[in-house]
Design a protein around this motif. Structure first.
Motif, short mmCIF file in Angstrom:
data_model
loop_
_atom_site.label_atom_id
_atom_site.label_comp_id
_atom_site.label_asym_id
_atom_site.label_seq_id
_atom_site.Cartn_x
_atom_site.Cartn_y
_atom_site.Cartn_z
N ASP A 190 33.99 31.76 43.97
CA ASP A 190 34.19 30.56 43.17
C ASP A 190 32.84 29.86 43.12
O ASP A 190 32.34 29.37 44.14
CB ASP A 190 35.25 29.67 43.83
CG ASP A 190 35.58 28.45 43.00
OD1 ASP A 190 34.66 27.86 42.38
OD2 ASP A 190 36.76 28.08 42.97
N THR A 211 42.58 35.63 48.51
CA THR A 211 43.00 35.93 47.15
C THR A 211 43.86 37.19 47.11
O THR A 211 44.89 37.23 46.44
CB THR A 211 41.78 36.07 46.22
OG1 THR A 211 41.01 34.86 46.31
CG2 THR A 211 42.20 36.30 44.78
N CYS A 254 47.81 37.03 46.12
CA CYS A 254 48.29 37.85 45.01
C CYS A 254 49.38 38.81 45.48
O CYS A 254 50.44 38.93 44.85
CB CYS A 254 47.13 38.62 44.40
SG CYS A 254 47.54 39.53 42.90
N THR A 285 37.98 40.08 43.24
CA THR A 285 37.77 38.67 43.56
C THR A 285 36.30 38.32 43.43
O THR A 285 35.44 38.98 44.01
CB THR A 285 38.23 38.38 45.01
OG1 THR A 285 39.58 38.79 45.14
CG2 THR A 285 38.13 36.91 45.32
N LEU A 330 43.19 42.19 37.06
CA LEU A 330 43.08 40.76 37.36
C LEU A 330 41.73 40.48 37.98
O LEU A 330 41.27 41.22 38.84
CB LEU A 330 44.15 40.34 38.38
CG LEU A 330 45.61 40.37 38.00
CD1 LEU A 330 46.47 40.00 39.21
CD2 LEU A 330 45.88 39.42 36.86
N LYS A 378 40.00 37.16 39.80
CA LYS A 378 40.27 35.80 40.28
C LYS A 378 39.09 35.33 41.12
O LYS A 378 38.40 36.13 41.75
CB LYS A 378 41.54 35.76 41.12
CG LYS A 378 42.79 36.10 40.32
CD LYS A 378 44.03 35.88 41.14
CE LYS A 378 45.24 36.10 40.27
NZ LYS A 378 46.45 35.54 40.85
N THR A 421 33.47 36.63 34.99
CA THR A 421 34.82 37.21 34.91
C THR A 421 34.90 38.24 33.81
O THR A 421 35.42 39.35 34.02
CB THR A 421 35.86 36.09 34.69
OG1 THR A 421 35.82 35.20 35.81
CG2 THR A 421 37.26 36.65 34.54
N GLU A 479 35.64 42.21 34.30
CA GLU A 479 36.79 42.82 33.61
C GLU A 479 36.35 44.06 32.82
O GLU A 479 37.03 45.09 32.85
CB GLU A 479 37.46 41.82 32.68
CG GLU A 479 38.28 40.78 33.40
CD GLU A 479 38.79 39.67 32.48
OE1 GLU A 479 38.30 39.55 31.32
OE2 GLU A 479 39.66 38.91 32.93
N LEU A 481 42.79 44.32 41.29
CA LEU A 481 42.35 42.95 41.52
C LEU A 481 40.92 42.95 42.01
O LEU A 481 40.57 43.66 42.95
CB LEU A 481 43.25 42.27 42.56
CG LEU A 481 42.79 40.92 43.09
CD1 LEU A 481 42.83 39.86 42.00
CD2 LEU A 481 43.64 40.50 44.29
N GLN A 493 31.18 31.01 35.27
CA GLN A 493 32.31 31.68 35.92
C GLN A 493 33.04 32.57 34.91
O GLN A 493 33.42 33.69 35.22
CB GLN A 493 33.29 30.65 36.51
CG GLN A 493 34.36 31.23 37.39
CD GLN A 493 33.86 31.55 38.80
OE1 GLN A 493 33.22 30.72 39.44
NE2 GLN A 493 34.16 32.73 39.29
#
Length: 174
Positions: free
Chosen positions: A44, A120, A124, A41, A111, A113, A82, A86, A39, A78
């Motif tokens: 935002d 987060t 999760c 993060t 993931l 996020k 992402t 990834e 994961l 965003q």
């Protein structure tokens, strides 16, 4: 009864410390034949923008338009961020699998996020069926002996499942 890890959550920040800690996560996953979720993060962007500019979202709406249409560019940014993260995580996981001489790809999930890292990670971890969280922490002198690190410390304080913290000290190879 001894614990048996079936699903491990690894919290990544794509730093050198992350790579060191990821070794522990992969090692645990391999030893227990467990699933591993990596994961990361991201901030935002809408929240960051409004906090930095002290904006009222309603002020972004022009005459005859909606907030959504004016902020489409933010959603695109965003999504680009992402996708980039990834790809970096995929590459890092492939390198880690090569080092481990093991193929965990069938048991590996990535993931990305948006949100506050501690919240987060905990959301999760507590929403999923995880047995353990693995995080990295900088170890840089006396201060770090008192404070593990803001994200790692926040996760440790509030997690309902075990947390493995993999510290990296200045004098250790990363």
């Amino acid at each position: 009864m001894l614990p048996h890890f079936q699903h491990i959550l690894f919290a990544s920040d794509l730093s050198d410390v992350c790579r060191h800690a990821m070794g522990y996560a992969f090692s645990l996953a391999q030893a227990y034949n467990a699933r591993l979720t990596v994961l990361h993060t991201l901030p935002d962007l809408a929240v960051e923008l409004s906090q930095r500019a002290v904006l009222d979202p309603a002020s972004l709406i022009g005459p005859g338009s909606s907030l959504g249409s004016n902020l489409d560019w933010l959603d695109r940014e965003q999504q680009i961020a992402t996708t980039d993260v990834e790809a970096q995580l995929q590459q890092l996981c492939q390198e880690m699998q090569a080092e481990a001489a093991a193929d965990l790809s069938q048991q590996l999930e990535i993931l990305v996020k948006a949100g506050d890292p501690v919240e987060t990670i905990l959301d999760c971890a507590h929403d999923g069926e995880f047995d353990c969280i693995v995080v990295g922490s900088h170890g840089q002198g006396m201060v770090s002996r008192l404070l593990v690190g803001s994200v790692a410390e926040g996760v440790i304080r509030s997690s309902r499942i075990p947390v493995l913290v993999a510290p990296v000290h200045e004098d250790e190879p990363e």
